[in-house]
Design an enzyme around this catalytic site. Structure first.
Site, mmCIF file in Angstrom:
data_model
loop_
_atom_site.group_PDB
_atom_site.id
_atom_site.type_symbol
_atom_site.label_atom_id
_atom_site.label_comp_id
_atom_site.label_asym_id
_atom_site.label_seq_id
_atom_site.Cartn_x
_atom_site.Cartn_y
_atom_site.Cartn_z
ATOM 1 N N LYS A 1 0.848 -1.211 0.000
ATOM 2 C CA LYS A 1 0.000 0.000 0.000
ATOM 3 C C LYS A 1 0.881 1.258 0.000
ATOM 4 C CE LYS A 1 -2.057 -1.113 3.888
ATOM 5 N NZ LYS A 1 -1.310 -2.369 4.174
ATOM 6 N N ARG B 1 -9.649 0.980 8.438
ATOM 7 C CA ARG B 1 -9.215 -0.384 8.748
ATOM 8 C C ARG B 1 -10.365 -1.244 9.247
ATOM 9 N NH1 ARG B 1 -3.300 -1.437 8.800
ATOM 10 N NH2 ARG B 1 -2.513 0.644 8.564
ATOM 11 N N ARG C 1 11.879 -5.997 5.031
ATOM 12 C CA ARG C 1 11.731 -4.535 4.889
ATOM 13 C C ARG C 1 12.749 -3.807 5.776
ATOM 14 N NH1 ARG C 1 5.988 -1.743 5.539
ATOM 15 N NH2 ARG C 1 5.996 -2.857 7.522
ATOM 16 N N ARG D 1 11.454 -1.892 11.237
ATOM 17 C CA ARG D 1 10.316 -1.449 12.045
ATOM 18 C C ARG D 1 10.118 -2.400 13.223
ATOM 19 N NH1 ARG D 1 5.261 0.256 8.252
ATOM 20 N NH2 ARG D 1 4.163 -0.939 9.855
ATOM 21 N N ARG E 1 -0.868 -8.739 13.180
ATOM 22 C CA ARG E 1 -1.403 -7.683 12.306
ATOM 23 C C ARG E 1 -2.290 -8.292 11.220
ATOM 24 N NH1 ARG E 1 4.158 -5.385 10.758
ATOM 25 N NH2 ARG E 1 3.100 -4.100 9.225
HETATM 26 P P1 AP5 Z 1 4.921 -1.591 1.897
HETATM 27 O O1 AP5 Z 1 4.619 -0.765 0.696
HETATM 28 O O2 AP5 Z 1 5.675 -0.940 3.020
HETATM 29 O O3 AP5 Z 1 3.587 -2.329 2.399
HETATM 30 P P2 AP5 Z 1 2.340 -1.779 3.202
HETATM 31 O O4 AP5 Z 1 1.132 -2.447 2.658
HETATM 32 O O5 AP5 Z 1 2.342 -0.278 3.223
HETATM 33 O O6 AP5 Z 1 2.684 -2.409 4.612
HETATM 34 P P3 AP5 Z 1 2.643 -1.814 6.074
HETATM 35 O O7 AP5 Z 1 3.315 -2.862 6.918
HETATM 36 O O8 AP5 Z 1 3.214 -0.437 6.157
HETATM 37 O O9 AP5 Z 1 1.154 -1.760 6.333
HETATM 38 P P4 AP5 Z 1 0.460 -1.864 7.668
HETATM 39 O O10 AP5 Z 1 -0.920 -1.632 7.251
HETATM 40 O O11 AP5 Z 1 0.678 -3.117 8.434
HETATM 41 O O12 AP5 Z 1 1.189 -0.763 8.576
HETATM 42 P P5 AP5 Z 1 0.950 0.799 8.754
HETATM 43 O O13 AP5 Z 1 2.254 1.443 8.703
HETATM 44 O O14 AP5 Z 1 -0.115 1.294 7.865
HETATM 45 O O15 AP5 Z 1 5.747 -2.879 1.405
HETATM 46 C C1 AP5 Z 1 6.237 -3.818 2.334
HETATM 47 C C2 AP5 Z 1 7.631 -4.281 1.906
HETATM 48 O O16 AP5 Z 1 7.519 -4.993 0.659
HETATM 49 C C3 AP5 Z 1 8.633 -3.145 1.632
HETATM 50 O O17 AP5 Z 1 9.921 -3.589 2.003
HETATM 51 C C4 AP5 Z 1 8.552 -2.928 0.113
HETATM 52 O O18 AP5 Z 1 9.769 -2.428 -0.408
HETATM 53 C C5 AP5 Z 1 8.251 -4.332 -0.383
HETATM 54 N N1 AP5 Z 1 7.390 -4.382 -1.551
HETATM 55 C C6 AP5 Z 1 6.326 -3.589 -1.830
HETATM 56 N N2 AP5 Z 1 5.737 -3.975 -2.984
HETATM 57 C C7 AP5 Z 1 6.445 -5.059 -3.417
HETATM 58 C C8 AP5 Z 1 6.321 -5.907 -4.558
HETATM 59 N N3 AP5 Z 1 5.328 -5.746 -5.457
HETATM 60 N N4 AP5 Z 1 7.201 -6.930 -4.696
HETATM 61 C C9 AP5 Z 1 8.206 -7.131 -3.783
HETATM 62 N N5 AP5 Z 1 8.391 -6.348 -2.697
HETATM 63 C C10 AP5 Z 1 7.501 -5.319 -2.517
HETATM 64 O O19 AP5 Z 1 0.362 0.830 10.251
HETATM 65 C C11 AP5 Z 1 1.217 0.570 11.358
HETATM 66 C C12 AP5 Z 1 0.380 0.452 12.636
HETATM 67 O O20 AP5 Z 1 -0.306 1.679 12.902
HETATM 68 C C13 AP5 Z 1 -0.731 -0.605 12.584
HETATM 69 O O21 AP5 Z 1 -0.214 -1.874 12.905
HETATM 70 C C14 AP5 Z 1 -1.715 -0.078 13.638
HETATM 71 O O22 AP5 Z 1 -1.288 -0.394 14.950
HETATM 72 C C15 AP5 Z 1 -1.618 1.430 13.446
HETATM 73 N N6 AP5 Z 1 -2.623 1.945 12.498
HETATM 74 C C16 AP5 Z 1 -2.393 2.362 11.226
HETATM 75 N N7 AP5 Z 1 -3.538 2.767 10.650
HETATM 76 C C17 AP5 Z 1 -4.513 2.596 11.582
HETATM 77 C C18 AP5 Z 1 -5.920 2.806 11.584
HETATM 78 N N8 AP5 Z 1 -6.560 3.271 10.499
HETATM 79 N N9 AP5 Z 1 -6.612 2.509 12.707
HETATM 80 C C19 AP5 Z 1 -5.989 2.039 13.799
HETATM 81 N N10 AP5 Z 1 -4.665 1.797 13.872
HETATM 82 C C20 AP5 Z 1 -3.928 2.072 12.761
#
Ligand code: AP5
Length: 209
Positions: A16, A88, A122, A155, A166
């Site tokens: 994402k 979410r 990552r 992270r 998660r």
């Molecule tokens: P990346 O693009 O970083 O993936 P992502 O989907 O953004 O993953 P996240 O782990 O950031 O999502 P998340 O939803 O768990 O965490 P968030 O930070 O939003 O890609 C991942 C890896 O793969 C990278 O190394 C990238 O280079 C690689 N990659 C990407 N595409 C690829 C491909 N096609 N092929 C190969 N490699 C690839 O949230 C963190 C925390 O915040 C949550 O756990 C929660 O506690 C809190 N939080 C966030 N939003 C909310 C909400 N709305 N409500 C409540 N709590 C929330």
């Protein structure tokens, strides 16, 4: 391509954040990342950050009202956005509907094995925020950011146990009702996130047409 208010849904590690950066540039709109905003609050030890940290460390959702206020502030001034990480759950989707309409919701799908593989590899730059992957997009020098030469970090929520949590608690349990919510509004498109970054980007662009 007319859609400019875009929401990205998908499991952790489905790309994402990676695709949001590209799509936001393409559409010339801000990338609003709930996770990045929360991590910045934690880093600056704000009241919100102090409340959010323990939830994030456990791999659980931060309470809806805390996140919703933060997102509402970000969306107030803009007519277009790529929103990554919000909503979410169904309640957050309903809150968002009260703030703004959305033109398109892309749901990235990826199997569990690949999620764990990507997140375990990552690495992020604590200085400029650039995201790397040791398998698919490594830095040029071992563990050093290409852009600002800072040592890369992992992270704290990218450990095997927290990754599983998660997936189960934040994604598997919550995604069904949200998909139904957006399907019934005819804005939902599925995007297979299994391929490399370029092919997922092309699929995402097609889903916006
Ligand atoms: P990346 O693009 O970083 O993936 P992502 O989907 O953004 O993953 P996240 O782990 O950031 O999502 P998340 O939803 O768990 O965490 P968030 O930070 O939003 O890609 C991942 C890896 O793969 C990278 O190394 C990238 O280079 C690689 N990659 C990407 N595409 C690829 C491909 N096609 N092929 C190969 N490699 C690839 O949230 C963190 C925390 O915040 C949550 O756990 C929660 O506690 C809190 N939080 C966030 N939003 C909310 C909400 N709305 N409500 C409540 N709590 C929330």
């Amino acid at each position: 391509m007319k859609a400019r208010r875009i929401v990205l849904l998908g499991p952790p590690g489905s790309g994402k954040g990676t695709q949001a950066v590209r799509l936001a540039k393409l559409l010339n709109v801000p990338h609003v990342s709930a996770g990045d905003l929360l991590r910045s609050e934690v880093q600056h030890r704000t009241e919100l950050g102090l409340k959010a940290q323990s939830f994030m460390d456990r791999g659980e959702l931060v309470p809806d009202h805390l996140v919703a206020e933060m997102i509402q502030r970000q969306l107030k001034e803009t007519t277009g956005f790529v929103l990554d990480g919000f909503p979410r759950n169904l309640q957050q989707a309903e809150i968002l509907a009260g703030i703004t309409d959305v033109d398109r919701v892309l749901h990235f799908t990826l199997d569990r094995g690949e999620i764990v593989r990507r997140l375990s590899a990552r690495r992020v730059c604590p200085q400029c925020g650039r995201v790397y992957n040791l398998l698919s997009s490594p830095p040029k020098q071992n563990n050093i950011c290409d852009a600002c030469e800072t040592a890369l970090t992992q992270r704290t929520d990218d450990t095997p146990e927290v990754i599983q949590r998660r997936i189960d608690v934040q994604y598997a349990r919550e995604i069904g009702p949200m998909l139904e919510f957006y399907r019934s509004r005819s804005v939902l498109r599925e995007v297979n996130a299994q391929g490399d970054v370029e092919s997922v980007y092309r699929a995402a662009q097609r889903a916006l047409e």
